[in-house]
Design a protein around this motif. Structure first.
Motif, short mmCIF file in Angstrom:
data_model
loop_
_atom_site.label_atom_id
_atom_site.label_comp_id
_atom_site.label_asym_id
_atom_site.label_seq_id
_atom_site.Cartn_x
_atom_site.Cartn_y
_atom_site.Cartn_z
N ILE A 8 40.82 -33.71 -29.72
CA ILE A 8 40.09 -33.05 -28.64
C ILE A 8 38.62 -33.13 -29.04
O ILE A 8 38.16 -32.35 -29.87
CB ILE A 8 40.53 -31.58 -28.44
CG1 ILE A 8 42.03 -31.50 -28.14
CG2 ILE A 8 39.72 -30.92 -27.34
CD1 ILE A 8 42.59 -30.10 -28.11
N GLY A 9 37.90 -34.10 -28.52
CA GLY A 9 36.52 -34.34 -28.94
C GLY A 9 36.51 -34.78 -30.39
O GLY A 9 37.24 -35.70 -30.77
N ASN A 10 35.73 -34.10 -31.23
CA ASN A 10 35.69 -34.39 -32.65
C ASN A 10 36.67 -33.54 -33.46
O ASN A 10 36.67 -33.58 -34.68
CB ASN A 10 34.27 -34.18 -33.21
CG ASN A 10 33.31 -35.21 -32.68
OD1 ASN A 10 33.70 -36.34 -32.39
ND2 ASN A 10 32.06 -34.82 -32.52
N SER A 11 37.48 -32.74 -32.78
CA SER A 11 38.41 -31.83 -33.44
C SER A 11 39.84 -32.26 -33.15
O SER A 11 40.10 -33.22 -32.45
CB SER A 11 38.20 -30.41 -32.93
OG SER A 11 36.89 -29.97 -33.21
N LEU A 12 40.76 -31.51 -33.69
CA LEU A 12 42.18 -31.68 -33.41
C LEU A 12 42.70 -30.39 -32.81
O LEU A 12 42.22 -29.31 -33.12
CB LEU A 12 42.96 -32.01 -34.68
CG LEU A 12 42.57 -33.30 -35.39
CD1 LEU A 12 43.33 -33.43 -36.71
CD2 LEU A 12 42.84 -34.50 -34.51
N GLY A 13 43.71 -30.49 -31.95
CA GLY A 13 44.25 -29.30 -31.34
C GLY A 13 45.67 -29.51 -30.86
O GLY A 13 46.22 -30.61 -30.97
N VAL A 14 46.23 -28.46 -30.32
CA VAL A 14 47.59 -28.47 -29.79
C VAL A 14 47.53 -27.91 -28.37
O VAL A 14 46.95 -26.85 -28.15
CB VAL A 14 48.52 -27.59 -30.65
CG1 VAL A 14 49.91 -27.52 -30.06
CG2 VAL A 14 48.56 -28.07 -32.08
N ASN A 15 48.15 -28.60 -27.43
CA ASN A 15 48.27 -28.06 -26.08
C ASN A 15 49.45 -27.10 -26.06
O ASN A 15 50.52 -27.40 -26.60
CB ASN A 15 48.52 -29.18 -25.07
CG ASN A 15 47.28 -30.01 -24.83
OD1 ASN A 15 46.23 -29.73 -25.37
ND2 ASN A 15 47.41 -31.04 -24.03
N LEU A 45 48.63 -17.44 -33.73
CA LEU A 45 47.65 -17.11 -32.68
C LEU A 45 48.08 -15.81 -32.04
O LEU A 45 49.25 -15.62 -31.72
CB LEU A 45 47.63 -18.20 -31.60
CG LEU A 45 47.24 -19.59 -32.01
CD1 LEU A 45 47.34 -20.54 -30.82
CD2 LEU A 45 45.84 -19.61 -32.58
N ARG A 46 47.11 -14.91 -31.82
CA ARG A 46 47.39 -13.64 -31.14
C ARG A 46 46.40 -13.45 -30.01
O ARG A 46 45.24 -13.77 -30.15
CB ARG A 46 47.24 -12.47 -32.11
CG ARG A 46 48.35 -12.33 -33.09
CD ARG A 46 48.16 -11.05 -33.91
NE ARG A 46 48.96 -11.14 -35.09
CZ ARG A 46 48.60 -11.75 -36.20
NH1 ARG A 46 47.42 -12.30 -36.31
NH2 ARG A 46 49.41 -11.82 -37.24
N ASN A 47 46.89 -12.88 -28.93
CA ASN A 47 46.02 -12.51 -27.83
C ASN A 47 45.17 -11.33 -28.28
O ASN A 47 45.68 -10.25 -28.54
CB ASN A 47 46.87 -12.13 -26.61
CG ASN A 47 46.02 -11.81 -25.40
OD1 ASN A 47 44.84 -11.51 -25.52
ND2 ASN A 47 46.62 -11.87 -24.24
N LYS A 48 43.89 -11.56 -28.42
CA LYS A 48 42.98 -10.53 -28.94
C LYS A 48 42.94 -9.31 -28.02
O LYS A 48 42.75 -8.19 -28.48
CB LYS A 48 41.58 -11.09 -29.12
CG LYS A 48 40.66 -10.18 -29.87
CD LYS A 48 39.81 -10.95 -30.83
CE LYS A 48 38.79 -10.10 -31.50
NZ LYS A 48 39.29 -9.41 -32.66
N LYS A 49 43.17 -9.51 -26.74
CA LYS A 49 43.12 -8.40 -25.78
C LYS A 49 44.24 -7.39 -26.02
O LYS A 49 44.09 -6.22 -25.70
CB LYS A 49 43.24 -8.90 -24.34
CG LYS A 49 42.10 -9.75 -23.88
CD LYS A 49 42.28 -10.16 -22.43
CE LYS A 49 43.46 -11.10 -22.30
NZ LYS A 49 43.60 -11.73 -20.99
N ILE A 50 45.38 -7.85 -26.56
CA ILE A 50 46.51 -6.93 -26.70
C ILE A 50 46.98 -6.79 -28.14
O ILE A 50 48.07 -6.31 -28.39
CB ILE A 50 47.70 -7.36 -25.80
CG1 ILE A 50 48.18 -8.77 -26.12
CG2 ILE A 50 47.35 -7.22 -24.34
CD1 ILE A 50 49.44 -9.18 -25.37
N THR A 51 46.14 -7.22 -29.10
CA THR A 51 46.51 -7.02 -30.50
C THR A 51 46.40 -5.53 -30.80
O THR A 51 45.31 -4.98 -30.83
CB THR A 51 45.59 -7.83 -31.45
OG1 THR A 51 45.71 -9.20 -31.11
CG2 THR A 51 45.96 -7.61 -32.89
N PRO A 52 47.52 -4.85 -30.98
CA PRO A 52 47.50 -3.39 -31.09
C PRO A 52 47.09 -2.86 -32.46
O PRO A 52 46.67 -1.74 -32.57
CB PRO A 52 48.95 -2.99 -30.80
CG PRO A 52 49.75 -4.19 -31.23
CD PRO A 52 48.87 -5.38 -31.01
#
Length: 74
Positions: A8-15, A45-52
């Protein structure tokens, strides 16, 4: 579920599948918390909005449960 690492551009990622993201209420532009568990070869990976709770605390609790409890026992 298996996914491939892609450029992904100059990086690597996962869809990630849309239904999986919907399940934890993540949308484009949201912020996630990323934790590297080197000893286990995991990236979490955690959703920061709901990390309790604090992720360090959560990680320690998970380690204790995995070490001392048979979670497959009924």
């Amino acid at each position: 579920m298996e996914r491939k690492i892609r450029r992904i551009g100059n990086s690597l990622g996962v869809n990630l599948p849309a239904d999986m993201l919907k399940e934890i209420q993540l949308n484009e532009g949201d912020t996630v918390e990323v934790e590297l568990r080197k000893d286990k070869g995991e990236i979490v990976l955690r959703n920061k909005k709901i990390t309790p709770i604090n992720s360090d605390f959560e990680s320690r609790v998970i380690d204790v449960v995995e070490k001392y409890f048979d979670i497959t026992r009924k």
